[in-house]
Structure formats: structure tokens, C-alpha cells
Design an enzyme around this catalytic site. Structure first.
Site: not given
Length: 609
Positions: A74, A136-137, A186, A505
Site C-alpha cells: 500500500e 479483525f483488521q 463495509k 548520506m
């Protein structure tokens, strides 16, 4: 009677037609999302499916007009959307699931906020009755993203969804651009509601950013510029964000007033690098002439720049004798870091057009002798050749690699992305841009791993163009999996890795400011990048000697597939000029002055980056 029955029949048919039309516009929440994207002119979105966003993916399945780019992480989706947005001026769109999908996207969301990139990020959420139950999630997406978005929404009712979708695009793209998150549970995606188009919804806010500058302040600014003996134009990403017209107006305004031009990292390309008035980038690794001119100017015109610490150095020593004019679309940026004498809130293109008109009306008589002296002083600084380096006949210097890349890609329709580190600064120094929207890099957040997925987004937007990610061997590994995305979607991006086997760097700072104690900055187990490219289904190329570099760069350019180019460069090259933390912006250390490394360390300089 027959006439009455006919009238009744007509009325009945009208009512039935209205009912049918209403039913036609009654869509599920998922369908509303897809319809709104189409009505907003979206053609591409970047995403990764998951349980809480499957209804939207199901709606996408039946909509061929929207192209979905399946990424591998993502964070890659958000950076790809940034690359798409930065190179087109259009908003980038992201679609991810709840929980880890949303949290993985946060880095790209913050990156977009820092660099003012318009994104609309749609996240799935658990059903409304499960919010707060540690389902969940589940995560508090709104709470997490509130400080790192321009605005965010949790959609609790499908009736609000059309308005929120259209508002999000308006907020993301107007004023100072930025990311907007829409968190959709959802059950809202399954619920049915009436769709409304962009012109039908009534916004719930009064957000109307000011784009027109104050005429009185513009007149005052023009009068001040006319009196300047040592003027300078200091431009930033705001000029790019204001569109191609702003860049054209900047060039016209410069020609009128005769001032030299410098730019932040994010503003490269707004003014042509081939112009004699161009001073190069300023700041920590900017040119000697740009930093000295900023320090000694008597009138500074800052347009679409925010005076960040990489530019200013020590604030109390920044341009101490100058009068400062600051133009910005974001009122909160004016005077935030550096006090200005004249602050003008407005869109860069609008304000520049008004300043040009005011200048032509004023017809000022400038001090030509003083301006000529200023030009001569700048040429003296320019002669210092601050980006100079010593060539090596046997080893590839990173500066030489980018110089050859630039020369060999001239004549092509080129877009450049970068990762973050030494290679990023060398790219800014040695790759020259004539147009806006050709340079995509992570400025404010400095996000390693930005360049490869950003190149994916740029290539999607410009399928016939040459898109090159100038990368470092450490940065590129953070999102290397997006090479798979490029192969799947037939995107011939070129990943040009300056491979010095270090976090370059970090190593440079450890060498200069930490007693050469190289704590965990050496990459002891790098992959074989050529074999890795081939494993993904792309092309791998390696160059180790200067005399083979040109031939292999041309091989990369001409390949129809995604390429990983492993350019083995000198391992301990440092990026100069360099302004050590705590120093004024005209106190630069040059490459030929860095032999006594201990002399760079002061009490102020001991502060880390």
C-alpha cells in the site's frame, strides 16, 4: 371522460418514469464510489484489495472505464499516485483495505501532505456496528490520519457518501493541494442510496481558498522590486502546483525585472536550467552562487516556497539585509519560519499575472548600473564551480554517471523520479530541467523508497515517455517489490541505481560529524540487482567502468521492458557543497575544503540532520 382518462394515464406514466429514474440512481455505496470517481474524471487508481473493501472491488469489476493498478504494497500505491499526480497536475487516487492496508498507506499520505500533492485515499473500514470492538483488521484510520491529511472523513451513512466523495476531490485539489482520506465501513458499501453528481451535491463546509492576491500588496511589492539593486526570485513547489501557466508567467516576470532565479528541490523545472538567469538549486546541497545570492540580496521575492530548514540554514543568519516578499496560496505559511515584509496570499499564477500587469503599468526606471554590478558578482560566485569533482579514469563517479545519463537522454521525453539520499542531491545538481512536472522527488518527508513506485505512476500517466528512477542501493530496496507491478502492467520504467554499497548520506554524516564511526550504514548483503531484475521478468544491466557507461545507458534507454541498471560507483564520494547543520546558508563547505573533516564540527554542527 376519455380525455380525463388520457390525462390520468399521462400523469401515471410520468410518475412511473420518475420512480424508474429514481431507482436507476439508487446505487450501493460501492457503486456510488465508482460512479463518483468517473464523474470526477478519474481514469486510473492504485490499490490493493482486502476484506473491508471488497464491495468496491466488486463494483470495479464491472467498470472498464477505470484502470486499476495492482501494487505490491500500500505504500507503493500512495507513492505511485503521487507520481501520477505530480507529473499530470491531476489528483492521484488510492484504494486500500482497513487496518494494515490503511496504516501501510500512511507514509505516502504524510509524504503527500509535506509536498502538497493532491491525493484522494479511499480506505475500507469494518462495519459500523463493529467500530470500537477491536474487530479483525480494525484500526482508528481517522484518528491516525487526522494529523497527516488535509482533511479526512468517516462515512457513517450512505446518504452522505456522494457529497463526501465530491468534497474530497475539491479539497484535495484546490488551494494548497494535499491528501484527503475517506474511510468507508463495509456495511456502508453494501447499503443503497441515491447518487448525486458533482453539480448536485451541497457541500457541508465553506472551504473557499483565496486565489486572488491583494491588489494593494501587489502594487507595494512591485514598487519594492523596482527599487532593488540586488533582487532575487526564490521559487518553490507552489509554482509547479499552480500549473504550466504559472511557470510561463514566472519566466515572463523574470524577463521584465531582470532578477536571477533560484529554486527549492521541489521547484526544479519551473524555470529553465538553460537560462543565464538560473542560479541552480539552493539550500544544504545547493549551488555556491544561489546560496550567496540569497544571503546578499536586498529584495527577495519568494513564490510558492515555505522557507524550510534545508534552505534557510541558521534562521537568525538567513538573508539578514533583505526585504522579503512572500507569495503563497497557504496563508499559514507566510511568516511562519521567516518574517516577511510583504505577504501576498494567492495562487502563484494569479499573483504573477497581476504583478506583471502592475509592473507594465508602473513602467519603473530601475538602477541598471546596480543590477549590472549584481550580475557581475553572481558570475564571480558562479566561477567557483561548486558542483565540480575530480574525474576517475578507472572508477565511475556518481556525478559523472548522472551527467552522462542527462546527456544521453536529451531529445527524449524524459521524466525523472528519485529515491532519497546522496543520489537525490546529485540528480538535482547534474540533471537539468527545462519544464515543470518532469521532476518527482520526496522533499519534505525525505521518504526512502519513493522513487520506484512514483515511476510506476508517472509511466501510467505518460506511457510513451522515458521514465527513470535515479536510485540508491539502500533506498530502492524499501519498495523493490513494485518492480513486479511494472512487469505485470508492461511499464518500461528504468531504475538507475548508483550503487556504492552504503546508505550514502548517512555514511557522509557519520564521516563528517560522528568521528567516522560508521554505525550500521554499510549494506553487507546486497542482492545481485541484475539477477533480481531478471527474476522479476525485467532486464538487468551492470556498469563498472567509465568506458562502458554510455553504451549501457543507451541499452537501458532502448529496452522495451522495465530495467534495473546497477551502476557501480565510487564508494566514499561525498555530496558537496554542503551546509552543516547549525551553519548559515552562505557558510558552505566545498569539496576542495573538506580535507580537515574535524574543522566542520562545531557546537551547533553537532546537531543531527
Amino acid at each position: 371522460m376519455p380525455e380525463t382518462r388520457a390525462t390520468d394515464m399521462t400523469a401515471h406514466q410520468t410518475i412511473e418514469a420518475q420512480k424508474t429514474a429514481a431507482q436507476d440512481e439508487t446505487l450501493t455505496g460501492a457503486e456510488i464510489v465508482v460512479r463518483a470517481l468517473l464523474d470526477q474524471g478519474v481514469e486510473v487508481l492504485f490499490g490493493y484489495p482486502g476484506g473491508a473493501v471488497l464491495p468496491i472491488y466488486d463494483a470495479l469489476f464491472a467498470e472498464p472505464r477505470l484502470r486499476h493498478i495492482l501494487v505490491r504494497h500500500e505504500q507503493g500505491a500512495t507513492h505511485a499516485a503521487e507520481g501520477y499526480a505530480r507529473s499530470t497536475g491531476k489528483p492521484g487516487v488510492v484504494l486500500v483495505t482497513s487496518g494494515p492496508g490503511a496504516t501501510n498507506a500512511v507514509t505516502g499520505i504524510v509524504d503527500a501532505l509535506m509536498d502538497s500533492i493532491p491525493l484522494v485515499v479511499i480506505t475500507g473500514q469494518v462495519a459500523t456496528h463493529l467500530i470500537g470492538t477491536d474487530a479483525f483488521q480494525e484500526c482508528d484510520t481517522i484518528g491516525i490520519t487526522r494529523p497527516c491529511t488535509k482533511h479526512n472523513y468517516l462515512v457513517k451513512d450512505v446518504a452522505d457518501l456522494p457529497r463526501i466523495m465530491h468534497e474530497a476531490f475539491h479539497i484535495a485539489t484546490s488551494g494548497r493541494p494535499g491528501p484527503v482520506v475517506i474511510d468507508i465501513p463495509k456495511d456502508v458499501q453494501f447499503s443503497k442510496g441515491v447518487y448525486q453528481g458533482p453539480s448536485e451535491v451541497k457541500h457541508s463546509h465553506n472551504y473557499a481558498p483565496r486565489t486572488k492576491g491583494d491588489a494593494g500588496k501587489i502594487a507595494e511589492a512591485v514598487a519594492l522590486i523596482a527599487q532593488a539593486k540586488r533582487p532575487i526570485l526564490y521559487t518553490g513547489g507552489g509554482v509547479i502546483n499552480a500549473g504550466p501557466k504559472a511557470a510561463a508567467l514566472l519566466r515572463e516576470f523574470q524577463a521584465l525585472i531582470g532578477a536571477p532565479v533560484t529554486s527549492t528541490l521541489m521547484g526544479l523545472g519551473a524555470f529553465p536550467a538553460s537560462s543565464p538567469a538560473w542560479l541552480g538549486m539552493l539550500g544544504m546541497h545547493g549551488s555556491y552562487e544561489a546560496n550567496n545570492a540569497m544571503h546578499d540580496c536586498d529584495v527577495m521575492v519568494a513564490i510558492g516556497a515555505r522557507f524550510d530548514d534545508r534552505v534557510t540554514g541558521r534562521l537568525d543568519a538567513f538573508a539578514p539585509t533583505s526585504r522579503k516578499i512572500h507569495v503563497d496560496i497557504d496563508a499559514s505559511s507566510i511568516g511562519k519560519n521567516v518574517r516577511c515584509d510583504i505577504g501576498i496570499v494567492g495562487d502563484a499564477a494569479s499573483v504573477l499575472a497581476d504583478m506583471i500587469a502592475a509592473w507594465k503599468q508602473l513602467k519603473p526606471r530601475q538602477d541598471k548600473a546596480a543590477l549590472a554590478d549584481w550580475d557581475r558578482q553572481i558570475e564571480t560566485w558562479r566561477a567557483r564551480n561548486s558542483f565540480g569533482y575530480s574525474p576517475d579514469a578507472k572508477l565511475i563517479k556518481p556525478q559523472h554517471a548522472i551527467q552522462r545519463l542527462y546527456e544521453l537522454t536529451r531529445g527524449h521525453d524524459v521524466y525523472i523520479t528519485t529515491e532519497v539520499g546522496q543520489h537525490q542531491m546529485w540528480a538535482a545538481q547534474f540533471f537539468h530541467f527545462e519544464e515543470p512536472n518532469r521532476w518527482m522527488t520526496s522533499g519534505g518527508l525525505g521518504t526512502m523508497g519513493y522513487g520506484l513506485p512514483a515511476a510506476v505512476g508517472v509511466q501510467i500517466a505518460h506511457p510513451g515517455s522515458l521514465v527513470i528512477d535515479i536510485a540508491g542501493d539502500a533506498s530502492v530496496q524499501m519498495t523493490m517489490q513494485e518492480m513486479s507491478t511494472a512487469v505485470q502492467h508492461d511499464l518500461p520504467i528504468k531504475i538507475f541505481i548508483l550503487n556504492n554499497e552504503w546508505m550514502g548520506m548517512v555514511r557522509q554524516w557519520q564521516q563528517l560529524l560522528h568521528g567516522e564511526r560508521y554505525s550500521h550504514s554499510y549494506s553487507a548483503s546486497l542482492p545481485d540487482f541484475v539477477k533480481l531484475a531478471e527474476a522479476y521478468g525485467g532486464v538487468g544491466i551492470r556498469a563498472e567502468h567509465p568506458d562502458e557507461l554510455d553504451e549501457k545507458i543507451l541499452q537501458m534507454i532502448n529496452s522495451p521492458k522495465p530495467v534495473i541498471f546497477d551502476c557501480r560507483v565510487t564508494k566514499e564520494e561525498n555530496c558537496f557543497p554542503m551546509i552543516v547543520s547549525g551553519k548559515a546558508h552562505n557558510e558552505m563547505t566545498m569539496a576542495d575544503e573538506a580535507t580537515d573533516l574535524g574543522s566542520l564540527v562545531s557546537d551547533a554542527g553537532k546537531r543531527l540532520v
